[in-house]
Design an enzyme around this catalytic site. Structure first.
Site, PDB file in Angstrom:
ATOM      1  N   ALA A   1      -0.407  -8.235  19.512  1.00 42.09           N
ATOM      2  CA  ALA A   1       0.689  -8.703  18.658  1.00 42.09           C
ATOM      3  C   ALA A   1       2.005  -8.815  19.428  1.00 42.09           C
ATOM      4  O   ALA A   1       2.775  -9.754  19.200  1.00 42.09           O
ATOM      5  CB  ALA A   1       0.846  -7.755  17.467  1.00 42.09           C
TER       6      ALA A   1
ATOM      7  N   HIS B   1       0.822  -1.218   0.000  1.00 34.65           N
ATOM      8  CA  HIS B   1       0.000   0.000   0.000  1.00 34.65           C
ATOM      9  C   HIS B   1       0.853   1.264   0.000  1.00 34.65           C
ATOM     10  O   HIS B   1       0.362   2.334   0.338  1.00 34.65           O
ATOM     11  CB  HIS B   1      -0.952   0.002   1.206  1.00 34.65           C
ATOM     12  CG  HIS B   1      -2.090  -0.975   1.075  1.00 34.65           C
ATOM     13  ND1 HIS B   1      -2.938  -1.309   2.108  1.00 34.65           N
ATOM     14  CD2 HIS B   1      -2.521  -1.705  -0.001  1.00 34.65           C
ATOM     15  CE1 HIS B   1      -3.837  -2.190   1.690  1.00 34.65           C
ATOM     16  NE2 HIS B   1      -3.593  -2.457   0.417  1.00 34.65           N
TER      17      HIS B   1
HETATM   18  P1  OAD Z   1      -7.705  -2.350  10.291  1.00 34.84           P
HETATM   19  O1  OAD Z   1      -7.751  -1.145  11.148  1.00 34.84           O
HETATM   20  O2  OAD Z   1      -8.826  -2.586   9.360  1.00 34.84           O
HETATM   21  O3  OAD Z   1      -7.582  -3.659  11.207  1.00 34.84           O
HETATM   22  C1  OAD Z   1      -6.670  -3.751  12.253  1.00 34.84           C
HETATM   23  C2  OAD Z   1      -6.804  -5.113  12.898  1.00 34.84           C
HETATM   24  O4  OAD Z   1      -5.794  -5.202  13.888  1.00 34.84           O
HETATM   25  C3  OAD Z   1      -8.148  -5.378  13.587  1.00 34.84           C
HETATM   26  O5  OAD Z   1      -8.623  -6.661  13.220  1.00 34.84           O
HETATM   27  C4  OAD Z   1      -7.807  -5.315  15.075  1.00 34.84           C
HETATM   28  O6  OAD Z   1      -8.591  -6.209  15.866  1.00 34.84           O
HETATM   29  C5  OAD Z   1      -6.348  -5.750  15.070  1.00 34.84           C
HETATM   30  N1  OAD Z   1      -5.562  -5.211  16.195  1.00 34.84           N
HETATM   31  C6  OAD Z   1      -5.693  -4.035  16.838  1.00 34.84           C
HETATM   32  N2  OAD Z   1      -4.759  -3.904  17.799  1.00 34.84           N
HETATM   33  C7  OAD Z   1      -4.017  -5.032  17.769  1.00 34.84           C
HETATM   34  C8  OAD Z   1      -2.898  -5.504  18.519  1.00 34.84           C
HETATM   35  N3  OAD Z   1      -2.350  -4.791  19.502  1.00 34.84           N
HETATM   36  N4  OAD Z   1      -2.401  -6.728  18.214  1.00 34.84           N
HETATM   37  C9  OAD Z   1      -2.951  -7.488  17.218  1.00 34.84           C
HETATM   38  N5  OAD Z   1      -3.998  -7.081  16.485  1.00 34.84           N
HETATM   39  C10 OAD Z   1      -4.529  -5.875  16.744  1.00 34.84           C
HETATM   40  O7  OAD Z   1      -6.286  -2.333   9.535  1.00 34.84           O
HETATM   41  P2  OAD Z   1      -5.829  -3.114   8.223  1.00 34.84           P
HETATM   42  O8  OAD Z   1      -6.457  -4.455   8.146  1.00 34.84           O
HETATM   43  O9  OAD Z   1      -4.357  -3.030   8.167  1.00 34.84           O
HETATM   44  O10 OAD Z   1      -5.125   1.131   3.456  1.00 34.84           O
HETATM   45  O11 OAD Z   1      -6.431  -2.184   7.096  1.00 34.84           O
HETATM   46  C11 OAD Z   1      -6.201  -2.476   5.739  1.00 34.84           C
HETATM   47  C12 OAD Z   1      -6.074  -1.202   4.947  1.00 34.84           C
HETATM   48  O12 OAD Z   1      -7.222  -0.380   5.148  1.00 34.84           O
HETATM   49  C13 OAD Z   1      -4.914  -0.321   5.346  1.00 34.84           C
HETATM   50  O13 OAD Z   1      -3.708  -0.692   4.762  1.00 34.84           O
HETATM   51  C14 OAD Z   1      -5.345   1.033   4.868  1.00 34.84           C
HETATM   52  C15 OAD Z   1      -6.800   1.002   5.217  1.00 34.84           C
HETATM   53  O14 OAD Z   1      -7.632   1.761   4.377  1.00 34.84           O
HETATM   54  C16 OAD Z   1      -4.498   2.223   2.972  1.00 34.84           C
HETATM   55  O15 OAD Z   1      -4.215   3.183   3.653  1.00 34.84           O
HETATM   56  C17 OAD Z   1      -4.182   2.167   1.534  1.00 34.84           C
END
Ligand code: OAD
Length: 240
Positions: free
Chosen positions: A225, A114
């Site tokens: 994590a 990304h």
């Molecule tokens: P999200 O914010 O959608 O998801 C984050 C995930 O991390 C959730 O399932 C949480 O439960 C989990 N989480 C939170 N804190 C945590 C911790 N301490 N340990 C383990 N897990 C934890 O983020 P992404 O899936 O990365 O795109 O989002 C995907 C994309 O959506 C991003 O790359 C971004 C966004 O739009 C762009 O900016 C291009």
């Protein structure tokens, strides 16, 4: 189904998301305090939003870039760097994260599908450069010297993620696929688990809680994590 730490794998593909950096103080997108709970991504993270209101988009990414000065890799980033150094098989790291915390932890090769906050892309000449902490529509490209063409090198909604051919190749030959800290809501990344599985990989989800794609994984480890990734890396290194 076997446990990921009970066998040896030749080729591990790890997909990380915002949850990996959460404990470093970088906000996730979809948690209750997440970025997309405060802002509408359609105002900030699409090419149309940038064309409509570039100042707002520059300001948003400048603030996120500046925040990187105040954050540091956490134990999960460091554990993954250790895995890359010490694992005898191949480890391929692909991240949706636009921070550089994996690199700061010592990972030498990270596939940023990304894009990266600290990179600027010139829409005039197509070259990339290291981004100034703050840049805007008046900033000049260091390659072509034109002003007005620099944009954050972030893959926005509606754009194609980077390095897809390389990622597909890795997924097709992986025997273990691990997703860390991602909600499984954004494609194509959310579909990697299924692709890896079809190609025969064992699949493991490490997340704070069950994600949207949880049912597709063979194995889960739930919790922060910093704890779960560290523990898993310990075990997989001990078992090789
Ligand atoms: P999200 O914010 O959608 O998801 C984050 C995930 O991390 C959730 O399932 C949480 O439960 C989990 N989480 C939170 N804190 C945590 C911790 N301490 N340990 C383990 N897990 C934890 O983020 P992404 O899936 O990365 O795109 O989002 C995907 C994309 O959506 C991003 O790359 C971004 C966004 O739009 C762009 O900016 C291009």
């Amino acid at each position: 189904m076997s446990h990921s730490t009970c066998r040896r794998f030749d080729h591990i593909v790890i997909l990380s998301g915002a949850g990996l950096s959460a404990e470093s103080g970088v906000a996730t997108f979809r948690d209750p305090e997440g970025i997309w709970q405060q802002y509408d991504p359609m105002d900030l993270a699409t090419p149309e939003a940038f064309a409509r209101n570039p100042s707002l988009v520059y300001e948003f990414y400048n603030a996120r870039r500046k925040q990187l000065d105040d954050v540091a890799p956490n134990a999960a980033h460091c554990a993954l760097a250790r895995l890359c150094r010490e694992y005898q098989g191949r480890v391929f790291l692909v991240t949706q994260n636009v921070d550089d915390l994996l690199e700061q932890a010592g990972c030498s090769e990270v596939c940023h599908m990304h894009g990266e906050l600290q990179v600027a892309l010139c829409t005039h000449c197509g070259e990339r450069s290291i981004a100034a902490t703050a840049f805007d529509g008046d900033s000049q490209c260091v390659h072509c010297s034109e002003a007005g063409g620099l944009r954050p090198d972030i893959v926005w909604f509606g754009e194609t993620p980077y390095h897809m051919a390389a990622i597909e190749r890795e997924l097709s030959t992986a025997d273990l696929f691990v997703a860390i800290g991602t909600s499984g809501t954004v494609y194509p990344a959310a579909g990697f688990v299924q692709e890896a599985r079809w190609c025969g990989a064992h699949t493991l989800e490490i997340n704070l809680e069950s994600s949207e794609r949880a049912d597709v994984f063979d194995e889960h480890r739930f919790g922060p994590a910093t704890e779960q990734v560290t523990q898993w890396v310990e075990e997989i290194l001990a078992g090789q």
